[in-house]
Write a protein that holds these residues in place. Structure first.
Motif, PDB file in Angstrom:
ATOM      1  N   GLY A 107       0.225  10.286  -0.650  1.00  0.00           N
ATOM      2  CA  GLY A 107      -0.355   9.454  -1.690  1.00  0.00           C
ATOM      3  C   GLY A 107       0.661   9.074  -2.750  1.00  0.00           C
ATOM      4  N   ARG A 121       3.898   8.766  -2.288  1.00  0.00           N
ATOM      5  CA  ARG A 121       4.779   7.739  -1.693  1.00  0.00           C
ATOM      6  C   ARG A 121       4.079   6.379  -1.668  1.00  0.00           C
ATOM      7  NH1 ARG A 121       5.565  11.951   2.457  1.00  0.00           N
ATOM      8  NH2 ARG A 121       7.398  13.184   1.861  1.00  0.00           N
ATOM      9  N   ASN A 122       2.797   6.361  -1.315  1.00  0.00           N
ATOM     10  CA  ASN A 122       2.056   5.095  -1.339  1.00  0.00           C
ATOM     11  C   ASN A 122       2.087   4.469  -2.721  1.00  0.00           C
ATOM     12  OD1 ASN A 122       1.320   5.200   1.363  1.00  0.00           O
ATOM     13  ND2 ASN A 122      -0.722   6.035   0.973  1.00  0.00           N
ATOM     14  N   SER A 175       3.876   0.893  -3.837  1.00  0.00           N
ATOM     15  CA  SER A 175       3.085  -0.182  -4.456  1.00  0.00           C
ATOM     16  C   SER A 175       3.796  -0.788  -5.660  1.00  0.00           C
ATOM     17  CB  SER A 175       1.709   0.347  -4.865  1.00  0.00           C
ATOM     18  OG  SER A 175       1.795   1.193  -6.007  1.00  0.00           O
ATOM     19  N   PHE A 191       3.100  -2.077   4.375  1.00  0.00           N
ATOM     20  CA  PHE A 191       1.773  -2.515   3.929  1.00  0.00           C
ATOM     21  C   PHE A 191       0.929  -3.008   5.102  1.00  0.00           C
ATOM     22  CE2 PHE A 191       3.935  -3.283  -0.304  1.00  0.00           C
ATOM     23  CZ  PHE A 191       3.327  -2.198  -0.929  1.00  0.00           C
ATOM     24  N   GLY A 240       0.433   1.966   5.316  1.00  0.00           N
ATOM     25  CA  GLY A 240       1.144   3.052   4.646  1.00  0.00           C
ATOM     26  C   GLY A 240       0.774   4.420   5.188  1.00  0.00           C
ATOM     27  N   ASP A 250      -1.460   7.555   5.750  1.00  0.00           N
ATOM     28  CA  ASP A 250      -2.903   7.788   5.836  1.00  0.00           C
ATOM     29  C   ASP A 250      -3.232   9.085   5.090  1.00  0.00           C
ATOM     30  OD1 ASP A 250      -5.527   8.292   6.466  1.00  0.00           O
ATOM     31  OD2 ASP A 250      -5.296   8.052   8.626  1.00  0.00           O
ATOM     32  N   LEU A 267       2.659   7.529  10.400  1.00  0.00           N
ATOM     33  CA  LEU A 267       3.212   6.258   9.933  1.00  0.00           C
ATOM     34  C   LEU A 267       4.332   5.773  10.824  1.00  0.00           C
ATOM     35  CD1 LEU A 267       3.482   3.949   7.926  1.00  0.00           C
ATOM     36  CD2 LEU A 267       4.890   5.443   6.486  1.00  0.00           C
TER      37      LEU A 267
END
Length: 323
Positions: free
Chosen positions: A76, A78-79, A83, A192, A196, A198, A209
């Motif tokens: 999360g 890294r996501n 972003s 994206f 990304g 999960d 990923l």
């Protein structure tokens, strides 16, 4: 006129890693690559990391961004970092790992020369926390990857830091997760496009990923050991049981794509899962279950390493019975 170097975004997730984070950051800043931005995501640290980050970012005029959240987990975090990324390519580095000099420049060059590449990774070494002594290299540990990916390479490829495109990437990575997250560079658009990391997976979302990315573009790798992965006590944050459950989910999720490339990949991947169950049962003192899981791994993939696992489990089981 030379082509301008693309902007690279480097994302570091960090949780209570103040002891290591400055060294990771320095290994980025010492790269011979001028056009990069650094995004550090602090995931609720309580060790003084936030104070250090606030002071550190002041001197970089926007080139270093610190983000603060809590309870995201590594995937999360890294996501969130991606972003905010402005670069067309994104590289990941964990807060307790290090890059070798020149890593970033060589990796960017591969992506520039191979515009269809959506993922690249390097070999790396495991090092002791206390004395930085090298334990082993990563690629040498995985027999299937050695056979499929490395057998045809020239001896000079490692010395020259050459990158190669991985053939049948999905099936190869499905059998053995050889990819170290801190060695990875990805296309931001592809990241994206496949969703990304999960975060519903309680473990191994990085492996998931890489498999997703392998279906939408080329995958490159190098034998150069351009990353140092720190083995430190207490670094494992999730139980083996949760990881095994996640692995089963990922194997089911990517089975059709992997077996379409190589029908043997499911059997070999199941051997790795059985070996993981062997280690899990051994950690719980369940020696007979460890032995049977080890036998399953060996029968599916008769390698010396799997045979050694069976023998060790049998010997441990015998010692317990004799006590």
């Amino acid at each position: 006129m030379s082509t301008p170097l693309p902007l690279i975004s480097v994302v570091i997730p960090s949780f209570n890693c103040l002891k290591y984070l400055p060294h990771a950051v320095n290994s980025i800043l010492e790269q011979d690559y001028p056009n990069l931005e650094l995004i550090i995501v602090d995931d609720g640290s309580t060790d003084g990391s936030r104070e250090w980050l606030r002071n550190f970012t002041l001197g970089y005029d926007g080139a270093v961004t610190a983000l603060y959240d809590k309870g995201l987990g590594a995937g999360g975090a890294r996501n969130l970092g991606v972003s905010y990324a402005k670069g067309e390519l994104v590289a990941f580095l964990d807060a307790d790992d290090l890059w070798e000099p020149g890593k970033l420049e060589r990796q960017v060059a591969y992506h520039q020369q191979n515009p269809d590449a959506v993922l690249s990774f390097t070999d790396y070494v495991h090092v002791h926390e206390n004395n930085s002594a090298v334990i082993c290299g990563c690629f040498e540990f995985w027999p299937h990857f050695q056979e499929v990916a490395l057998s045809g390479l020239r001896a000079g490829d490692k010395r020259d830091h050459a990158y190669c495109t991985l053939e049948r990437a999905t099936s190869t990575l499905y059998v053995e997760n050889v990819v170290g997250t801190s060695s990875v560079m990805v296309s931001r658009d592809a990241f994206f496009a496949v969703g990304g990391f999960d975060v519903s997976l309680l473990s191994a979302s990085d492996w998931d990923l890489w498999l997703k990315l392998s279906t939408v573009g080329d995958v490159g790798f190098t034998l150069a050991q351009d990353m140092r992965y720190l083995i430190r006590r207490g670094a494992i944050s999730r139980s083996m049981g949760k990881r095994l459950a996640a692995v089963r989910t990922i194997l089911s999720r990517h089975m059709d794509t992997a077996t379409a490339q190589d029908p043997q990949s499911l059997r070999l991947a199941q051997a790795q899962l059985a070996a993981a169950y062997r280690d899990y049962h051994r950690s719980r003192g369940e020696w007979w279950k460890a032995t049977t899981s080890g036998m399953s791994a060996f029968l599916k993939q008769p390698t010396r390493r799997h045979l050694k696992g069976v023998i060790n489990s049998l010997l441990a089981h015998r010692e317990v019975r004799l006590q």
